[in-house]
Design a protein around this motif. Structure first.
Motif, short mmCIF file in Angstrom:
data_model
loop_
_atom_site.label_atom_id
_atom_site.label_comp_id
_atom_site.label_asym_id
_atom_site.label_seq_id
_atom_site.Cartn_x
_atom_site.Cartn_y
_atom_site.Cartn_z
N LEU A 54 0.81 -1.23 0.00
CA LEU A 54 0.00 0.00 0.00
C LEU A 54 0.84 1.27 0.00
CD1 LEU A 54 -2.82 -0.87 2.56
CD2 LEU A 54 -3.04 -0.62 0.09
N SER A 55 2.05 1.20 0.56
CA SER A 55 2.87 2.41 0.64
C SER A 55 4.33 2.05 0.39
CB SER A 55 2.72 3.07 2.01
OG SER A 55 3.11 2.19 3.03
N VAL A 56 5.06 3.02 -0.17
CA VAL A 56 6.47 2.80 -0.46
C VAL A 56 7.22 4.11 -0.22
CG1 VAL A 56 6.20 3.33 -2.93
CG2 VAL A 56 8.14 1.94 -2.16
N TYR A 57 8.45 3.97 0.28
CA TYR A 57 9.32 5.12 0.52
C TYR A 57 10.76 4.68 0.32
CZ TYR A 57 11.82 8.84 2.93
OH TYR A 57 12.69 9.85 3.23
N TYR A 58 11.56 5.51 -0.34
CA TYR A 58 12.99 5.23 -0.47
C TYR A 58 13.76 6.19 0.42
CZ TYR A 58 17.70 4.79 -2.19
OH TYR A 58 19.06 4.60 -2.26
N SER A 59 14.59 5.63 1.31
CA SER A 59 15.43 6.44 2.18
C SER A 59 16.84 6.48 1.61
CB SER A 59 15.48 5.84 3.59
OG SER A 59 16.46 6.50 4.36
N LYS A 60 17.27 7.67 1.23
CA LYS A 60 18.63 7.80 0.70
C LYS A 60 19.66 7.68 1.83
CE LYS A 60 18.82 12.84 0.88
NZ LYS A 60 18.99 14.06 0.12
N HIS A 61 19.24 7.94 3.05
CA HIS A 61 20.17 7.87 4.19
C HIS A 61 20.54 6.43 4.53
CE1 HIS A 61 19.65 12.13 4.72
NE2 HIS A 61 18.34 11.97 4.77
N THR A 62 19.56 5.53 4.45
CA THR A 62 19.83 4.12 4.75
C THR A 62 19.94 3.28 3.48
OG1 THR A 62 17.47 3.60 4.94
CG2 THR A 62 18.64 4.26 6.96
N ARG A 63 19.70 3.92 2.33
CA ARG A 63 19.72 3.25 1.03
C ARG A 63 18.82 2.01 1.06
NH1 ARG A 63 25.61 2.83 -1.29
NH2 ARG A 63 24.36 2.19 -3.06
N SER A 64 17.58 2.25 1.47
CA SER A 64 16.63 1.14 1.58
C SER A 64 15.24 1.58 1.12
CB SER A 64 16.57 0.62 3.01
OG SER A 64 16.22 1.64 3.90
N ILE A 65 14.46 0.59 0.71
CA ILE A 65 13.07 0.80 0.32
C ILE A 65 12.20 0.28 1.46
CG2 ILE A 65 11.26 0.13 -1.31
CD1 ILE A 65 13.50 -0.10 -3.41
N ILE A 66 11.28 1.09 1.90
CA ILE A 66 10.40 0.74 3.01
C ILE A 66 9.00 0.56 2.44
CG2 ILE A 66 9.48 1.52 5.22
CD1 ILE A 66 12.12 3.34 5.26
#
Length: 77
Positions: free
Chosen positions: A50-62
């Motif tokens: 349902l939701s997606v976010y990319y964190s450039k700080h942790t280099r991960s997709i949530i």
């Protein structure tokens, strides 16, 4: 009930979209007309995203999923 896809535009302009019924998170072109890549799939444990976010700080997709009270974090490889 209808679900609108989760969407995230990264700082670099990549567009990530949840494929709710296909159990995927995909990268699409800026117009949203063409799938450029499957980022994570059901094989990675994604079910009804349902939701997606990319964190450039942790280099991960949530990814948040409908049938799961937790979020799932996928590290960039």
């Amino acid at each position: 009930m209808y679900f609108l896809p989760g969407l995230h535009v990264t700082d670099s302009g990549q567009v990530l979209v949840c494929g709710y019924l296909t159990h995927t998170v995909v990268q699409v072109d800026r117009d949203g007309r063409q799938i450029l890549a499957e980022v994570v799939t059901e094989n990675n444990g994604v079910i009804l995203p349902l939701s997606v976010y990319y964190s450039k700080h942790t280099r991960s997709i949530i990814v948040g999923m409908r049938n799961n009270t937790d979020i799932t974090v996928f590290k960039e490889q």
